[in-house]
Design a protein around this motif. Structure first.
Motif, PDB file in Angstrom:
ATOM      1  N   GLU A  52     144.775 -51.119-111.856  1.00 49.27           N
ATOM      2  CA  GLU A  52     145.988 -51.106-111.050  1.00 49.27           C
ATOM      3  C   GLU A  52     145.785 -50.337-109.745  1.00 49.27           C
ATOM      4  O   GLU A  52     146.204 -50.786-108.676  1.00 49.27           O
ATOM      5  CB  GLU A  52     147.137 -50.486-111.849  1.00 49.27           C
ATOM      6  CG  GLU A  52     148.470 -50.524-111.144  1.00 49.27           C
ATOM      7  CD  GLU A  52     149.590 -49.951-111.983  1.00 49.27           C
ATOM      8  OE1 GLU A  52     150.753 -50.144-111.582  1.00 49.27           O
ATOM      9  OE2 GLU A  52     149.325 -49.327-113.022  1.00 49.27           O
ATOM     10  N   ALA A  53     145.102 -49.201-109.825  1.00 47.71           N
ATOM     11  CA  ALA A  53     144.841 -48.411-108.616  1.00 47.71           C
ATOM     12  C   ALA A  53     143.953 -49.182-107.648  1.00 47.71           C
ATOM     13  O   ALA A  53     144.192 -49.174-106.433  1.00 47.71           O
ATOM     14  CB  ALA A  53     144.193 -47.077-108.996  1.00 47.71           C
ATOM     15  N   ALA A  54     142.947 -49.872-108.177  1.00 50.00           N
ATOM     16  CA  ALA A  54     142.067 -50.659-107.317  1.00 50.00           C
ATOM     17  C   ALA A  54     142.837 -51.798-106.653  1.00 50.00           C
ATOM     18  O   ALA A  54     142.634 -52.082-105.464  1.00 50.00           O
ATOM     19  CB  ALA A  54     140.888 -51.208-108.117  1.00 50.00           C
ATOM     20  N   ALA A  55     143.723 -52.431-107.402  1.00 50.74           N
ATOM     21  CA  ALA A  55     144.529 -53.520-106.834  1.00 50.74           C
ATOM     22  C   ALA A  55     145.473 -52.984-105.754  1.00 50.74           C
ATOM     23  O   ALA A  55     145.649 -53.624-104.708  1.00 50.74           O
ATOM     24  CB  ALA A  55     145.322 -54.212-107.935  1.00 50.74           C
ATOM     25  N   ASP A  56     146.061 -51.823-106.005  1.00 52.29           N
ATOM     26  CA  ASP A  56     146.931 -51.216-104.996  1.00 52.29           C
ATOM     27  C   ASP A  56     146.155 -50.903-103.724  1.00 52.29           C
ATOM     28  O   ASP A  56     146.638 -51.143-102.613  1.00 52.29           O
ATOM     29  CB  ASP A  56     147.572 -49.933-105.537  1.00 52.29           C
ATOM     30  CG  ASP A  56     148.653 -50.198-106.565  1.00 52.29           C
ATOM     31  OD1 ASP A  56     149.132 -51.351-106.651  1.00 52.29           O
ATOM     32  OD2 ASP A  56     149.017 -49.242-107.288  1.00 52.29           O
ATOM     33  N   ASN A  57     144.950 -50.371-103.884  1.00 50.62           N
ATOM     34  CA  ASN A  57     144.119 -50.059-102.720  1.00 50.62           C
ATOM     35  C   ASN A  57     143.760 -51.318-101.945  1.00 50.62           C
ATOM     36  O   ASN A  57     143.769 -51.327-100.714  1.00 50.62           O
ATOM     37  CB  ASN A  57     142.849 -49.325-103.152  1.00 50.62           C
ATOM     38  CG  ASN A  57     143.123 -47.919-103.621  1.00 50.62           C
ATOM     39  OD1 ASN A  57     144.157 -47.332-103.321  1.00 50.62           O
ATOM     40  ND2 ASN A  57     142.210 -47.370-104.388  1.00 50.62           N
ATOM     41  N   ARG A  58     143.440 -52.378-102.665  1.00 49.25           N
ATOM     42  CA  ARG A  58     143.086 -53.654-102.022  1.00 49.25           C
ATOM     43  C   ARG A  58     144.299 -54.217-101.286  1.00 49.25           C
ATOM     44  O   ARG A  58     144.179 -54.697-100.157  1.00 49.25           O
ATOM     45  CB  ARG A  58     142.597 -54.644-103.084  1.00 49.25           C
ATOM     46  CG  ARG A  58     142.218 -55.986-102.539  1.00 49.25           C
ATOM     47  CD  ARG A  58     140.936 -55.941-101.749  1.00 49.25           C
ATOM     48  NE  ARG A  58     140.592 -57.296-101.369  1.00 49.25           N
ATOM     49  CZ  ARG A  58     140.107 -57.627-100.199  1.00 49.25           C
ATOM     50  NH1 ARG A  58     139.858 -56.706 -99.298  1.00 49.25           N
ATOM     51  NH2 ARG A  58     139.834 -58.871 -99.916  1.00 49.25           N
ATOM     52  N   ALA A  59     145.483 -54.143-101.898  1.00 45.55           N
ATOM     53  CA  ALA A  59     146.703 -54.633-101.255  1.00 45.55           C
ATOM     54  C   ALA A  59     147.004 -53.824 -99.998  1.00 45.55           C
ATOM     55  O   ALA A  59     147.375 -54.391 -98.955  1.00 45.55           O
ATOM     56  CB  ALA A  59     147.882 -54.562-102.226  1.00 45.55           C
ATOM     57  N   LEU A  62     144.670 -54.942 -97.236  1.00 42.29           N
ATOM     58  CA  LEU A  62     145.073 -56.235 -96.667  1.00 42.29           C
ATOM     59  C   LEU A  62     146.297 -56.089 -95.764  1.00 42.29           C
ATOM     60  O   LEU A  62     146.369 -56.710 -94.699  1.00 42.29           O
ATOM     61  CB  LEU A  62     145.350 -57.240 -97.781  1.00 42.29           C
ATOM     62  CG  LEU A  62     144.119 -57.719 -98.550  1.00 42.29           C
ATOM     63  CD1 LEU A  62     144.532 -58.544 -99.757  1.00 42.29           C
ATOM     64  CD2 LEU A  62     143.197 -58.514 -97.647  1.00 42.29           C
ATOM     65  N   GLU A  63     147.245 -55.262 -96.179  1.00 41.77           N
ATOM     66  CA  GLU A  63     148.414 -55.022 -95.336  1.00 41.77           C
ATOM     67  C   GLU A  63     148.017 -54.340 -94.025  1.00 41.77           C
ATOM     68  O   GLU A  63     148.554 -54.675 -92.960  1.00 41.77           O
ATOM     69  CB  GLU A  63     149.441 -54.172 -96.089  1.00 41.77           C
ATOM     70  CG  GLU A  63     150.133 -54.944 -97.190  1.00 41.77           C
ATOM     71  CD  GLU A  63     151.025 -54.073 -98.062  1.00 41.77           C
ATOM     72  OE1 GLU A  63     151.180 -52.870 -97.768  1.00 41.77           O
ATOM     73  OE2 GLU A  63     151.576 -54.607 -99.033  1.00 41.77           O
ATOM     74  N   ASN A  64     147.078 -53.422 -94.088  1.00 39.44           N
ATOM     75  CA  ASN A  64     146.588 -52.764 -92.874  1.00 39.44           C
ATOM     76  C   ASN A  64     145.905 -53.765 -91.947  1.00 39.44           C
ATOM     77  O   ASN A  64     146.073 -53.701 -90.713  1.00 39.44           O
ATOM     78  CB  ASN A  64     145.634 -51.622 -93.225  1.00 39.44           C
ATOM     79  CG  ASN A  64     146.338 -50.448 -93.868  1.00 39.44           C
ATOM     80  OD1 ASN A  64     147.558 -50.297 -93.753  1.00 39.44           O
ATOM     81  ND2 ASN A  64     145.591 -49.620 -94.564  1.00 39.44           N
ATOM     82  N   ARG A  65     145.137 -54.684 -92.517  1.00 42.36           N
ATOM     83  CA  ARG A  65     144.491 -55.719 -91.700  1.00 42.36           C
ATOM     84  C   ARG A  65     145.533 -56.610 -91.045  1.00 42.36           C
ATOM     85  O   ARG A  65     145.399 -56.974 -89.872  1.00 42.36           O
ATOM     86  CB  ARG A  65     143.538 -56.555 -92.542  1.00 42.36           C
ATOM     87  CG  ARG A  65     142.242 -55.829 -92.871  1.00 42.36           C
ATOM     88  CD  ARG A  65     141.316 -56.638 -93.741  1.00 42.36           C
ATOM     89  NE  ARG A  65     140.965 -57.913 -93.129  1.00 42.36           N
ATOM     90  CZ  ARG A  65     140.369 -58.908 -93.785  1.00 42.36           C
ATOM     91  NH1 ARG A  65     140.058 -58.768 -95.056  1.00 42.36           N
ATOM     92  NH2 ARG A  65     140.083 -60.027 -93.173  1.00 42.36           N
TER      93      ARG A  65
END
Length: 85
Positions: A52-59, A62-65
């Motif tokens: 879950e933490a890894a998915a949050d970091n990935r999301a 992507l939002e930052n990009r």
């Protein structure tokens, strides 16, 4: 990972045996089984938390990009407008 779980299960089992010397063999076996299941369940919960933490970091990345793309496009449009005058 399996080695850690096994070692933890054995350690938990030994602790249960030391605390409950008057229990029957069946009770000890049941207690050990529950302790091993608790250890395995805790490990799975930790793994789920990590996923879950890894998915949050990935999301977040992507939002930052997406924000950067919008900001760059806005800045480019502003430059075009300023240079057109």
């Amino acid at each position: 990972m399996k080695l850690i779980l096994t070692a933890a299960a054995v350690a938990g089992s030994l602790a249960l045996v030391a605390c409950g010397g008057n229990d029957s063999a069946a009770e000890n076996k049941a207690d050990n089984m529950e302790a091993a299941a608790d250890i395995q369940a805790d490990a799975l919960e930790n793994q789920a938390d990590n996923v879950e933490a890894a998915a949050d970091n990935r999301a977040d990345a992507l939002e930052n990009r997406a924000d950067a793309v919008r900001d760059n496009a806005s800045a480019a449009a502003d430059n075009m407008t300023e240079n057109a005058h």
